[in-house]
Design a protein around this motif. Structure first.
Motif, PDB file in Angstrom:
ATOM      1  N   HIS A 215      43.412  52.773  23.926  1.00  0.00           N
ATOM      2  CA  HIS A 215      43.986  51.445  23.663  1.00  0.00           C
ATOM      3  C   HIS A 215      43.044  50.298  24.014  1.00  0.00           C
ATOM      4  CE1 HIS A 215      47.608  54.027  23.802  1.00  0.00           C
ATOM      5  NE2 HIS A 215      47.873  53.351  22.721  1.00  0.00           N
ATOM      6  N   LEU A 238      32.382  55.866  15.055  1.00  0.00           N
ATOM      7  CA  LEU A 238      33.620  55.138  14.751  1.00  0.00           C
ATOM      8  C   LEU A 238      34.877  55.996  14.830  1.00  0.00           C
ATOM      9  CD1 LEU A 238      32.380  52.900  11.810  1.00  0.00           C
ATOM     10  CD2 LEU A 238      33.198  52.098  14.029  1.00  0.00           C
ATOM     11  N   LEU A 241      37.546  55.283  17.293  1.00  0.00           N
ATOM     12  CA  LEU A 241      38.617  54.293  17.074  1.00  0.00           C
ATOM     13  C   LEU A 241      39.957  54.992  16.959  1.00  0.00           C
ATOM     14  CD1 LEU A 241      37.068  51.887  14.370  1.00  0.00           C
ATOM     15  CD2 LEU A 241      37.140  51.561  16.854  1.00  0.00           C
ATOM     16  N   ILE A 242      39.942  56.167  16.329  1.00  0.00           N
ATOM     17  CA  ILE A 242      41.190  56.900  16.103  1.00  0.00           C
ATOM     18  C   ILE A 242      41.676  57.542  17.395  1.00  0.00           C
ATOM     19  CG2 ILE A 242      42.327  58.689  14.724  1.00  0.00           C
ATOM     20  CD1 ILE A 242      39.869  58.416  12.794  1.00  0.00           C
ATOM     21  N   TYR A 243      40.836  58.430  17.950  1.00  0.00           N
ATOM     22  CA  TYR A 243      41.262  59.190  19.140  1.00  0.00           C
ATOM     23  C   TYR A 243      41.741  58.275  20.244  1.00  0.00           C
ATOM     24  CZ  TYR A 243      37.721  62.064  16.791  1.00  0.00           C
ATOM     25  OH  TYR A 243      36.952  62.699  15.859  1.00  0.00           O
ATOM     26  N   LYS A 244      41.054  57.119  20.358  1.00  0.00           N
ATOM     27  CA  LYS A 244      41.343  56.230  21.490  1.00  0.00           C
ATOM     28  C   LYS A 244      42.221  55.046  21.083  1.00  0.00           C
ATOM     29  CE  LYS A 244      36.982  57.566  23.579  1.00  0.00           C
ATOM     30  NZ  LYS A 244      35.577  57.175  23.780  1.00  0.00           N
ATOM     31  N   GLU A 245      42.647  55.033  19.839  1.00  0.00           N
ATOM     32  CA  GLU A 245      43.555  53.973  19.356  1.00  0.00           C
ATOM     33  C   GLU A 245      43.018  52.582  19.696  1.00  0.00           C
ATOM     34  OE1 GLU A 245      47.784  55.170  19.117  1.00  0.00           O
ATOM     35  OE2 GLU A 245      47.377  56.281  20.944  1.00  0.00           O
ATOM     36  N   ILE A 246      41.772  52.368  19.265  1.00  0.00           N
ATOM     37  CA  ILE A 246      41.083  51.114  19.586  1.00  0.00           C
ATOM     38  C   ILE A 246      41.300  50.075  18.498  1.00  0.00           C
ATOM     39  CG2 ILE A 246      38.767  50.093  19.823  1.00  0.00           C
ATOM     40  CD1 ILE A 246      37.958  52.872  21.055  1.00  0.00           C
ATOM     41  N   LYS A 247      41.464  48.844  18.927  1.00  0.00           N
ATOM     42  CA  LYS A 247      41.526  47.722  17.985  1.00  0.00           C
ATOM     43  C   LYS A 247      40.198  46.978  18.018  1.00  0.00           C
ATOM     44  CE  LYS A 247      43.599  43.808  18.902  1.00  0.00           C
ATOM     45  NZ  LYS A 247      44.585  42.744  19.184  1.00  0.00           N
ATOM     46  N   MET A 248      39.570  46.886  16.854  1.00  0.00           N
ATOM     47  CA  MET A 248      38.271  46.220  16.731  1.00  0.00           C
ATOM     48  C   MET A 248      38.486  45.065  15.764  1.00  0.00           C
ATOM     49  SD  MET A 248      34.864  48.321  15.733  1.00  0.00           S
ATOM     50  CE  MET A 248      33.301  47.481  15.512  1.00  0.00           C
ATOM     51  N   GLN A 249      38.251  43.864  16.229  1.00  0.00           N
ATOM     52  CA  GLN A 249      38.648  42.728  15.403  1.00  0.00           C
ATOM     53  C   GLN A 249      37.569  41.663  15.345  1.00  0.00           C
ATOM     54  OE1 GLN A 249      42.608  41.484  16.293  1.00  0.00           O
ATOM     55  NE2 GLN A 249      42.712  40.069  14.568  1.00  0.00           N
TER      56      GLN A 249
END
Lengths: 312, 312
Positions: A215, A238, A241-249
């Motif tokens: 997160h 990249l 991003l999925i495994y860790k449920e990351i928001k990149m904005q």
């Protein structure tokens, strides 16, 4: 109707790749200090965020001697469409140069990116790249004010020292001396990174992705290592991003301008009480402009790079 | 205390890279249909999302003959910790296989990813990769229900036909026949993409980044083209995140499970009224399991791949 000398920095040609000093020239033009009926603009002065004093105004919102900040050209006198002025300067008990930095575009960038997109919570772990730059140095200090642990990376020992000793970062390192960025991040973040304030892109981002926590948030402010490369470096991690449920904005500062009054309310007391420092790298005189611009891409600037065209 | 044959799919060893059929074996074990006092598990059966009927339960929330869906092993009978059961099945007027697909994990993935992270608005332009897969086919249909324009990419003409003729996508293309993905996207999205539902990663993502619109959203559901590669492809166009202020957000379906009742309320009427189709690719018998798994990575599946272990 006074006509005065108007020194300008012009681009000789459209520039591809990193700018060189030889791409720019200083010319001595002249300008009539009178708002014309119509205007034509056939040269290509560089533009930047600057602080200016109004000489004459055709817009009733501004009057002679008002101080303003916004987009101006690199020249002594500018005919500025009033839409390019962002804000009138009301507080002059702080250096006017601050309105190009901590109280200007970089300040809003750090504030909006970190608080609005980073959503920091006390105790979280924050990593900032290009940490001694105009924006990064503020992100780190905002993180400390929020009760976060913050580590910055920069490109020289001098910058690292400033981060730790003057700007209050918990830790800092010189990325040029780390052969393995992943290992460096694991050293400073054994439990991982909650917020990565992204200023550089490329290999640093790739190493960060391996070290983000579940997160995590990555406000993407810049990728200066990648600009002007004909072929950017590939980012390979990249899937984290999925495994860790990351928001990149990604963001552009203008979306945060409506927050400017709230931002001033937050930051002015901290400046006045000396709780926030701001490192500036001031070049005197427009003649130094081209070299100042080039230095940004070689990492030679220390803090916010400012070209002082005229004394306050 | 009945002891019965229990066919299982086991992994011979820890697998690196793409799984091959020879990495798995079918064995005939036996199991006692009685909940034991303690349990020990020394073999490595594969796990998957499955639909099961309760034979005996030690948890008062479940009783004999209840139908449930959740994580089960690849075997005829499983001793399942009740925490691995996700939901009891209350609606049996639809095929039970739907609880591995449109009413199960893939359904929730499409629903949460598209609506919660994609935040679609009527009239927006949506691109879905792996569009005929278990999740993609639903995202496209949800987009149409929302009033969006939607284009899908898939890896065969047969899949493209299904997307356009059965699933209601506005357009679809076979990415294997496009030598230039950027050009293909510009053909289908002359005004750019608002939402990219990311299932594949790599070169597709890179081309998409060039074609996103300002303030676009990229829910990152999967990057199947990159899994099991020893060195993932580099993504080079991430600076577009900044210029276009794009939000790219990875997720795991479990964060959306609290929405399951709301999801059923939304989707069951559409299924019953025939307004949503769901393409399944059912393999009969556990023996077909290893080949079914391998087919996912070679793109040979058409729709949700299901292994039917026992008839309803």
């Amino acid at each position: 109707m006074a006509q005065v000398r108007n020194k300008q920095v012009l681009l000789k040609n459209y520039v591809t790749g990193f700018p060189k000093e030889s791409d720019m020239e200083i010319v001595e033009g002249s300008i009539t200090l009178k708002v014309p009926e119509g205007s034509s603009d056939v040269v290509l002065p560089l533009t930047a965020f600057g602080v200016s004093k109004v000489v004459e105004s055709g817009d009733p919102k501004y009057k002679k001697d008002d101080l303003v900040w916004g987009v101006t050209k690199w020249e002594e006198y500018s005919l500025v469409p009033s839409a390019k002025i962002l804000f009138k300067i009301d507080h002059t008990d702080v250096p006017l140069s601050y309105y190009t930095g901590i109280l200007g575009m970089p300040g809003m960038t750090a504030y909006g990116g970190f608080f609005e997109l980073g959503c920091p919570k006390k105790g979280e772990k924050v990593f900032v790249s290009a940490a001694s730059g105009a924006v990064g140095q503020l992100v780190g200090q905002f993180a400390k004010l929020t009760g976060c642990y913050v580590v910055g990376s920069a490109g020289s020992q001098e910058k690292v020292d400033i981060l730790k000793n003057k700007l209050g970062f918990d830790e800092a390192f010189n990325y040029k001396e780390e052969s393995n960025l992943d290992a460096a991040l694991k050293r400073y973040f054994p439990e991982g990174i909650d917020i990565y304030f992204e200023n550089v892109g490329g290999k640093t981002l790739d190493a960060v992705l391996l070290n983000m926590r579940s997160h995590g948030r990555i406000p993407v402010c810049g990728m200066i290592s990648q600009y002007n490369l004909s072929q950017p470096e590939g980012v390979t991690n990249l899937a984290n991003l999925i495994y860790k449920e990351i928001k990149m904005q990604g963001f552009i500062v203008s979306q945060f301008y409506p927050l400017y009054p709230k931002f001033l309310e937050f930051i002015l007391p901290h400046i006045r009480e000396g709780k926030i420092a701001y490192v500036e790298d001031i070049v005197e005189g427009l003649e130094g402009g081209p070299a100042a611009l080039v230095s940004l891409f070689s990492g030679q600037n220390l803090g916010k790079k400012i070209v002082a065209i005229a004394p306050e």
